[in-house]
Design a protein around this motif. Structure first.
Motif, PDB file in Angstrom:
ATOM      1  N   ALA A  32       3.032 -14.001   0.010  1.00 27.23           N
ATOM      2  CA  ALA A  32       2.191 -13.989  -1.184  1.00 27.23           C
ATOM      3  C   ALA A  32       0.727 -13.940  -0.775  1.00 27.23           C
ATOM      4  O   ALA A  32       0.301 -14.644   0.156  1.00 27.23           O
ATOM      5  CB  ALA A  32       2.475 -15.213  -2.041  1.00 27.23           C
ATOM      6  N   GLY A  33      -0.034 -13.111  -1.441  1.00 27.61           N
ATOM      7  CA  GLY A  33      -1.452 -12.940  -1.125  1.00 27.61           C
ATOM      8  C   GLY A  33      -1.730 -11.729  -0.256  1.00 27.61           C
ATOM      9  O   GLY A  33      -2.889 -11.323  -0.121  1.00 27.61           O
ATOM     10  N   ASP A  34      -0.687 -11.142   0.340  1.00 23.52           N
ATOM     11  CA  ASP A  34      -0.897  -9.974   1.200  1.00 23.52           C
ATOM     12  C   ASP A  34      -1.361  -8.769   0.384  1.00 23.52           C
ATOM     13  O   ASP A  34      -0.950  -8.567  -0.758  1.00 23.52           O
ATOM     14  CB  ASP A  34       0.387  -9.599   1.947  1.00 23.52           C
ATOM     15  N   ARG A  35      -2.186  -7.957   1.042  1.00 23.55           N
ATOM     16  CA  ARG A  35      -2.663  -6.691   0.480  1.00 23.55           C
ATOM     17  C   ARG A  35      -2.075  -5.580   1.333  1.00 23.55           C
ATOM     18  O   ARG A  35      -2.300  -5.534   2.544  1.00 23.55           O
ATOM     19  CB  ARG A  35      -4.197  -6.677   0.528  1.00 23.55           C
ATOM     20  N   VAL A  36      -1.275  -4.711   0.728  1.00 25.93           N
ATOM     21  CA  VAL A  36      -0.538  -3.671   1.447  1.00 25.93           C
ATOM     22  C   VAL A  36      -1.149  -2.308   1.132  1.00 25.93           C
ATOM     23  O   VAL A  36      -1.409  -1.995  -0.033  1.00 25.93           O
ATOM     24  CB  VAL A  36       0.955  -3.681   1.032  1.00 25.93           C
ATOM     25  N   GLN A  37      -1.389  -1.543   2.189  1.00 22.75           N
ATOM     26  CA  GLN A  37      -1.828  -0.155   2.032  1.00 22.75           C
ATOM     27  C   GLN A  37      -0.957   0.696   2.931  1.00 22.75           C
ATOM     28  O   GLN A  37      -0.734   0.349   4.101  1.00 22.75           O
ATOM     29  CB  GLN A  37      -3.274   0.030   2.487  1.00 22.75           C
ATOM     30  N   GLY A  38      -0.459   1.808   2.409  1.00 24.90           N
ATOM     31  CA  GLY A  38       0.340   2.710   3.233  1.00 24.90           C
ATOM     32  C   GLY A  38       0.120   4.135   2.812  1.00 24.90           C
ATOM     33  O   GLY A  38      -0.241   4.398   1.661  1.00 24.90           O
ATOM     34  N   GLY A  39       0.348   5.042   3.739  1.00 24.53           N
ATOM     35  CA  GLY A  39       0.099   6.432   3.402  1.00 24.53           C
ATOM     36  C   GLY A  39       0.936   7.403   4.193  1.00 24.53           C
ATOM     37  O   GLY A  39       1.559   7.059   5.203  1.00 24.53           O
ATOM     38  N   VAL A  40       0.967   8.612   3.661  1.00 25.91           N
ATOM     39  CA  VAL A  40       1.541   9.758   4.369  1.00 25.91           C
ATOM     40  C   VAL A  40       0.494  10.851   4.299  1.00 25.91           C
ATOM     41  O   VAL A  40       0.020  11.186   3.198  1.00 25.91           O
ATOM     42  CB  VAL A  40       2.853  10.245   3.707  1.00 25.91           C
ATOM     43  N   ASP A  41       0.121  11.388   5.459  1.00 25.45           N
ATOM     44  CA  ASP A  41      -0.886  12.447   5.501  1.00 25.45           C
ATOM     45  C   ASP A  41      -0.525  13.566   4.531  1.00 25.45           C
ATOM     46  O   ASP A  41       0.600  14.066   4.557  1.00 25.45           O
ATOM     47  CB  ASP A  41      -0.973  13.036   6.919  1.00 25.45           C
ATOM     48  N   GLY A  42      -1.468  13.934   3.711  1.00 21.71           N
ATOM     49  CA  GLY A  42      -1.269  15.065   2.814  1.00 21.71           C
ATOM     50  C   GLY A  42      -0.516  14.737   1.546  1.00 21.71           C
ATOM     51  O   GLY A  42      -0.358  15.604   0.684  1.00 21.71           O
ATOM     52  N   VAL A  43      -0.017  13.506   1.424  1.00 22.16           N
ATOM     53  CA  VAL A  43       0.772  13.137   0.239  1.00 22.16           C
ATOM     54  C   VAL A  43       0.055  12.098  -0.610  1.00 22.16           C
ATOM     55  O   VAL A  43      -0.028  12.239  -1.834  1.00 22.16           O
ATOM     56  CB  VAL A  43       2.175  12.623   0.626  1.00 22.16           C
ATOM     57  N   GLY A  44      -0.468  11.055   0.021  1.00 22.13           N
ATOM     58  CA  GLY A  44      -1.146  10.056  -0.797  1.00 22.13           C
ATOM     59  C   GLY A  44      -1.218   8.713  -0.160  1.00 22.13           C
ATOM     60  O   GLY A  44      -0.899   8.529   1.025  1.00 22.13           O
TER      61      GLY A  44
END
Ligand code: MN
Length: 231
Positions: A210-222
Motif C-alpha cells: 500500500a502506498g506504492d506508485r507503479v509506472q510501466g510501459g511498452v515502447d511505442g504503445v503507452g
C-alpha cells in the motif's frame, strides 16, 4: 422492447481508447503464462516448456491512474507488466499468418497476482482463479489502435515502483509472438471482438505494498500508471 432481467444486469466493462474515440467493450480477458524465458526461470521452471493460458474476469479491468485496492487474503501482491492485445475481430483455428488481422490495438497492463495464493494453488494442484482473477486485478492503459502504433514485435517493456526499475525486457524475447499467441488461443476458444490478451511478463516480478506508485510501459504503445491503496 428492452430485455428484462431477473436481477440487475451489470454494465459491460470498457477500456478507454487512446485519442478519445468510442470505448473498447471487454468480452473476456485471456492471459499467457511464462511467455518470457527469464521469467520462467525466475519462477523455477525451464524456459523450454510451452506457455499456457489462464483467465481473469472482464470486470477486473481498471483504468489508468487508478488506486488499486490492496486485495484481501494475500500478503504478497505481485506486479507483472505485460503487453495487452485487444481484439477487434473474432475467429477460431486462426493461422499465425492471419492473426494480426484480428487485432484492434494494444495496451500496457499489469497482471496483478496474489503470489502466495498462486504458490499454494500450484502445490495443491488447484486452479489459479483466486490468485489471478480477483477484483481490480487488471489495470491497463488506454488501448492504442494498431492503425496508430502498428503491430509491435520488439521494443522495451519495463516497470518501475516508486521510481525504481523492477522489470525490464524486450517484446522480441517472447516465446510465443503475438500472432502465435492468437493462433494458439484460437485453437482453445472461438475468439470474439472485445477479447483482451495479456501476453506474459518479463523477469523481475515482485511485491507491491500500500502506498506504492507503479509506472510501466511498452515502447511505442503507452504508459500505465497506478497506485496501490490500503484496503
Ligand atoms: Mn502474467
Amino acid at each position: 422492447m428492452q430485455e428484462q432481467y431477473a436481477v440487475p444486469a451489470v454494465p459491460r466493462p470498457t477500456v478507454a481508447v487512446d485519442g478519445g474515440g468510442p470505448r473498447f467493450p471487454v468480452r473476456r480477458i485471456f492471459c499467457v503464462g511464462r511467455n518470457y524465458p527469464e521469467h520462467a526461470r525466475e519462477m523455477g521452471f525451464t524456459d523450454r516448456a510451452p506457455p499456457f493460458f489462464f483467465m481473469k474476469p472482464a470486470d477486473a479491468v481498471l483504468p489508468n491512474g487508478s488506486a488499486v485496492p490492496y486485495p484481501s487474503r494475500t500478503l504478497n501482491l505481485h506486479h507483472e507488466i505485460e503487453l495487452v492485445v485487444a481484439l477487434g475481430k473474432g475467429g477460431r483455428e486462426v493461422l499465425a499468418g492471419d492473426a494480426l488481422e484480428l487485432v484492434f490495438g494494444y495496451a500496457v497492463g499489469n497482471d496483478l497476482t496474489r503470489r502466495d495464493v498462486q504458490a499454494a494453488a500450484k502445490d495443491a494442484g488447484r486452479p489459479w482463479d483466486t490468485a489471478k482473477g480477483f477484483d481490480h486485478a487488471a489495470p491497463l492503459s488506454p488501448i492504442v489502435p494498431a492503425m496508430s502504433c502498428g503491430h509491435p514485435d520488439s521494443g522495451r517493456i519495463w516497470l518501475e515502483v516508486n521510481g525504481e526499475l523492477r522489470q525490464q525486457g524486450d517484446l522480441a524475447d517472447m516465446i510465443w509472438s503475438v500472432p502465435e499467441v492468437i493462433a494458439e488461443l484460437s485453437t482453445w476458444f472461438e475468439l470474439a471482438p472485445g477479447d483482451l490478451v495479456f501476453t506474459g511478463t518479463p523477469a523481475g516480478v515482485g511485491p507491491l505494498v500500500a502506498g506504492d506508485r507503479v509506472q510501466g510501459g511498452v515502447d511505442g504503445v503507452g504508459l500505465l500508471e497506478h497506485t496501490v491503496a490500503a484496503r
